[in-house]
Each structure stands twice: as C-alpha cells, then as structure tokens.
Design an enzyme around this catalytic site. Sequence first.
Site, short mmCIF file in Angstrom:
data_model
loop_
_atom_site.label_atom_id
_atom_site.label_comp_id
_atom_site.label_asym_id
_atom_site.label_seq_id
_atom_site.Cartn_x
_atom_site.Cartn_y
_atom_site.Cartn_z
N CYS A 1 -5.74 0.37 4.51
CA CYS A 1 -4.69 -0.32 3.75
C CYS A 1 -4.76 0.08 2.27
CB CYS A 1 -4.81 -1.83 3.97
SG CYS A 1 -3.31 -2.76 3.55
N HIS B 1 -5.40 -2.51 10.19
CA HIS B 1 -6.75 -3.01 9.93
C HIS B 1 -7.59 -3.05 11.22
CE1 HIS B 1 -6.39 -4.59 5.74
NE2 HIS B 1 -5.10 -4.59 6.04
N GLU C 1 -10.76 -3.46 11.45
CA GLU C 1 -11.82 -4.46 11.32
C GLU C 1 -11.36 -5.85 11.72
OE1 GLU C 1 -9.75 -4.86 7.33
OE2 GLU C 1 -10.04 -3.34 8.88
#
Length: 224
Positions: free
Chosen positions: A87, A204, A206
């Site tokens: 990002c 994302h 994660e």
Amino acid sequence: MTSFGIIVFPGSNCDRDIATVTAGLLDQPTRFIWHQETDLHGVDVVVLPGGFSYGDYLRCGAIARFSPIMTAIIDHANAGKRVLGICNGFQVLTEVGLLPGALIRNRDLHFICDRVTVRVESNQTVWTKGYQSQQVITLPIAHGEGRYFADGDTLKALEDNEQILFRYSNAQGELTTDSNPNGSLHNIAGITNVQGNVLGMMPHPERAADRLLKATDGLAMFIS
C-alpha cells in the site's frame, strides 16, 4: 529462519499488523526500524508497511523517499535482497525509483476499504512460490490513491518482462472493469522490478494471514 525488518515512518499504521504475522504467527526474527536509522544489518526481508507516511503531504510517499533509511533500502534491493512495499510502501517504492510507474487517485476519487479478488500471475517468483499460477485469492484493500499508472512503454515493458505479479480479477480469474476497484491500468494490483526481488502491491496480505480471521490467502507471501 528469515529475518524481517519493518520500516516505521511517521504516519505508518500497518507495521504492527505485519509483525503480528512475521513474529507472532511465523515466529521469525522481526525488528522495527525507525526511518531515521541507516543500518539494515542482519535483515533478509525489508517491509515498507501501509499507512500515511508523513501524513501523505505533497503526495503519497513523496517525503518518505528522503528518509535516511532509504539509502540502505536501495542498497539492499540492488544487492538482490528482498524488499516488499504494501500500500503506502508501494507508493514509496515508486517515488524512490525502485519500481516504475506511479499510484494516483482512485478512479471514483473515493477511499476504498474492501476485500477484493486478485489473480496471481505467476508462481515462479520468491514471493509467490506458495501459490499456483493464475490462482485467485482474496485480500483486503484500503487506499485512496491506489490506481496504478504508467506510460505505454513502461506498461509494455512490465508485460514483456512478466513483472506484473498480481491483477485485480473476478472470482473466475477474468480481468474485467467491474473487478478493478480503483481503475489501475492493466488491472495491476502488484508489480516487481526486473530482477523480481522488489515487490510493490496495494492489497494487504498481512490482513489475510490468520485463521482466527478466517482469511489466510496472504500468509504464503510471508512464507515464500
């Protein structure tokens, strides 16, 4: 064991999310690296997290590119070691020139927070060897300036060199306008440098790595 170094800029807000995966779930050596540091000694993988570095003043990532740690990150990348920008981290990597192109305002000019389907273009990279080529995975996105843009020659080079690693697609893996949340050219969600050791992506991984959240499609990114 793989050692992770997570860069922390003023305004970063996804650094601890990444550490939850690398240190908490995978039990890998992980340290936070403040942007004013200059040493990456002992780090295998550098991660530039999401957030709003320097409040996104001037342009996303435009000020972070001048942080002292960036010289070490450039050297790390040029030595063939892994660098991952997620990002805002992707935006920083384009600003500093480690990746081509730019991330500009979303097509509808609104901030988007959603889950999207993304097609893995190849598993012949260090980042995606835990996936299947053309596999469709689901990852969260949260950005206002995630629309990938580049000139025609750059786009052709990305295609010819197979540097486009992730594309927004529908659940069947088809590249459609409706499945492209931000208007990125060529449905680009993530690209690498020519060598393949530097990856920038807007989704994302994660945030999709923990079974407790019933979302694990991003975990293989950190195991690869």
